[in-house]
Enzyme design. Structure first.
Site, mmCIF file in Angstrom:
data_model
loop_
_atom_site.group_PDB
_atom_site.id
_atom_site.type_symbol
_atom_site.label_atom_id
_atom_site.label_comp_id
_atom_site.label_asym_id
_atom_site.label_seq_id
_atom_site.Cartn_x
_atom_site.Cartn_y
_atom_site.Cartn_z
ATOM 1 N N GLU A 53 1.030 -1.153 -0.010
ATOM 2 C CA GLU A 53 -0.045 0.045 -0.012
ATOM 3 C C GLU A 53 0.740 1.265 -0.002
ATOM 4 O O GLU A 53 1.750 1.439 1.051
ATOM 5 C CB GLU A 53 -0.947 0.054 1.195
ATOM 6 C CG GLU A 53 -1.725 1.196 1.466
ATOM 7 C CD GLU A 53 -2.388 1.740 0.393
ATOM 8 O OE1 GLU A 53 -2.306 2.852 -0.209
ATOM 9 O OE2 GLU A 53 -3.226 0.707 -0.117
ATOM 10 N N LYS B 232 -9.029 -0.813 11.073
ATOM 11 C CA LYS B 232 -7.776 -1.248 9.829
ATOM 12 C C LYS B 232 -6.958 -0.127 9.626
ATOM 13 O O LYS B 232 -5.869 -0.795 9.288
ATOM 14 C CB LYS B 232 -8.960 -1.060 8.698
ATOM 15 C CG LYS B 232 -8.410 -1.871 7.655
ATOM 16 C CD LYS B 232 -7.574 -0.864 6.615
ATOM 17 C CE LYS B 232 -7.047 -1.794 5.474
ATOM 18 N NZ LYS B 232 -6.143 -0.749 4.453
ATOM 19 N N ASP C 65 3.628 -13.804 13.041
ATOM 20 C CA ASP C 65 2.316 -14.188 12.391
ATOM 21 C C ASP C 65 1.328 -13.025 12.497
ATOM 22 O O ASP C 65 0.770 -12.899 13.386
ATOM 23 C CB ASP C 65 1.879 -15.360 13.081
ATOM 24 C CG ASP C 65 0.649 -15.955 12.660
ATOM 25 O OD1 ASP C 65 -0.046 -15.333 11.818
ATOM 26 O OD2 ASP C 65 -0.060 -16.866 13.134
ATOM 27 N N HIS D 262 -3.699 10.278 -0.208
ATOM 28 C CA HIS D 262 -3.866 9.001 -0.411
ATOM 29 C C HIS D 262 -3.387 8.774 -2.044
ATOM 30 O O HIS D 262 -2.760 7.999 -2.475
ATOM 31 C CB HIS D 262 -5.119 8.230 -0.186
ATOM 32 C CG HIS D 262 -5.080 6.844 -0.373
ATOM 33 N ND1 HIS D 262 -4.183 5.640 0.376
ATOM 34 C CD2 HIS D 262 -5.973 6.188 -1.246
ATOM 35 C CE1 HIS D 262 -4.788 4.572 -0.071
ATOM 36 N NE2 HIS D 262 -5.694 4.694 -1.056
#
Length: 416
Positions: A78, A257, A273, A370
């Site tokens: 991203e 998120k 992990d 963004h």
């Protein structure tokens, strides 16, 4: 049983697997050559190995945790994640930096027992607590050399049929999944022998309520000011956005998120992990029955105050950290020397990531920054070379909503 060409696929040589896949799906020679990877580490790490799947790795700058500056490696595709985390880190460093503390460091697991009297089970466990701990520790003899071993045990009635015996273990520097699963199975066998209970399962839990990090930071009003808004206004808007994430699960999901954008990228870079960390974070966000934002931002007399409490089930040693060479290199880059330091740094990245996202959201809007960073991906995905990239990006920035058609048109003009 019908036999197929895929039977015992894992037993075939690496070249045989490649050839079979290429034949099945019609891979061209050039595409097949892109898959070839003779490294023995990944071939032995997972079954049916095909190839490495590279992702971009970068570093977050400006992160100051407990007075120490860190460069934190992050692995992400991203474009805006590392830029945002560095920006948020710089804002928090303009205050006193981030204060971080590992509140507890225990991994949990459960032995689920069916149709056994609760009172009898509770009494037995209470009276034989230390014997139970000895059985658990004895199943993994090295646990006491590098960790504290079994620390707590409790009983929970799940419904009219099922009861959970919950064990909590200090795994030391390791993530501890294999350790506690071994211990749980040993204790389950012991309970079956002592009480003739029916054990449905013995397995760790990814609800990591006792492997917790707390991080806090302050940002002066002056550092938050934009060309059109005062620092006080920006701070109040961030606090409002934080409040909405506490009362609305629609917003909370996106709020969290954003936190995990940074945390996952750092967890991957350290060879841990990230699925376990994600599971722990989101289940912790719903621990009181209502899914909420993991961080909270409020106003003080001098600026914006941020707080994040989050589970961090990672290890400094063992697992993939031992076999992936970059994991150890990344630990050195980040200057973390043990699991507690690594937990603190990763949680701090989450707070910085969250701050940057909220500031963008309540000021210019999330899309402005963004989309500027997405232009690189758009240009490269449509064929722009390294030399062409700056010229293409410059033209795309002047367009309102550029797309792939615009990139191709710009490239045709440049290549004339």
């Amino acid at each position: 049983m019908i036999k197929t060409k895929w039977d015992h696929f894992y037993k075939k040589t690496y070249q045989q697997r490649l050839d079979l896949i290429a034949e099945e799906v019609g891979l061209s020679a050039s595409r097949l050559s892109r898959l070839v990877n003779d490294s023995t580490v990944p071939q032995n790490l997972i079954e049916n190995f095909l190839t490495d799947y590279p992702l971009p790795a970068g570093v977050v700058t400006n992160l100051k945790v407990n007075g120490q500056e860190h460069l934190v490696p992050m692995v992400t595709e991203e474009p805006s994640v590392i830029a945002a985390a560095s920006n948020g880190s710089k804002l928090l460093a303009s205050g006193a930096g981030i204060k971080a503390e590992v509140v507890s460091h225990l991994i949990g697991g459960q032995i689920v027992i069916k149709d056994f009297p609760l009172a009898e089970l509770t009494q037995f466990v209470d009276e034989h607590r230390f014997e139970l701990f000895a059985v658990a520790n004895g199943s993994h003899p090295h646990i006491l050399q590098y960790g504290g071993g079994a620390q707590k045990v409790g009983i929970r009635k799940l419904d009219e049929h099922f009861t959970s015996v919950d064990l909590a273990v200090d795994p030391g520097e390791a993530m501890g999944a294999n350790t506690i699963n071994t211990m749980l199975e040993a204790v389950a066998a012991w309970l079956q022998q002592k009480l003739a209970v029916t054990v449905t399962m013995a397995i760790l839990t990814n609800f990591e309520a006792e492997r917790i990090v707390q991080v806090n930071g302050n940002v002066p009003f002056s550092a938050l000011a934009t060309q059109s808004m005062s620092g006080e206004t920006v701070a109040k808007r961030i606090a409002d956005a934080s409040r909405i994430a506490q009362i609305d699960h629609y917003r909370a999901a996106t709020h969290n998120k954003g936190i995990m954008n940074g945390i996952d990228a750092a967890v991957i870079a350290f060879g841990n992990d990230w699925r376990a960390v994600e599971s722990a974070a989101h289940s912790y966000a719903a621990k009181d029955g209502h899914y909420r934002g993991l961080s909270q931002w409020s106003i003080s007399a001098t600026g914006l105050v941020g707080h994040l409490t989050i589970p961090m089930p990672i290890g400094y040693v063992g697992g993939a950290t031992k076999v992936l060479p970059l994991a150890k290199i990344n630990q050195q880059i980040a200057q973390v020397l043990n699991v507690h330091e690594e937990m603190k740094v990763i949680a701090a990245v989450g707070l910085a990531q969250n701050l940057a996202a909220l500031k963008a959201l309540v000021t210019d809007g999330i899309q402005k920054g963004h989309m500027n960073l997405q232009l690189n991906s758009l240009a490269m995905a449509n064929g722009a070379t390294t030399e062409e990239l700056p010229l293409v990006i410059d033209r795309l920035r002047k367009m309102k909503q550029p797309d792939s058609t615009d990139v191709k048109q710009i490239l045709r003009q440049l290549r004339r």
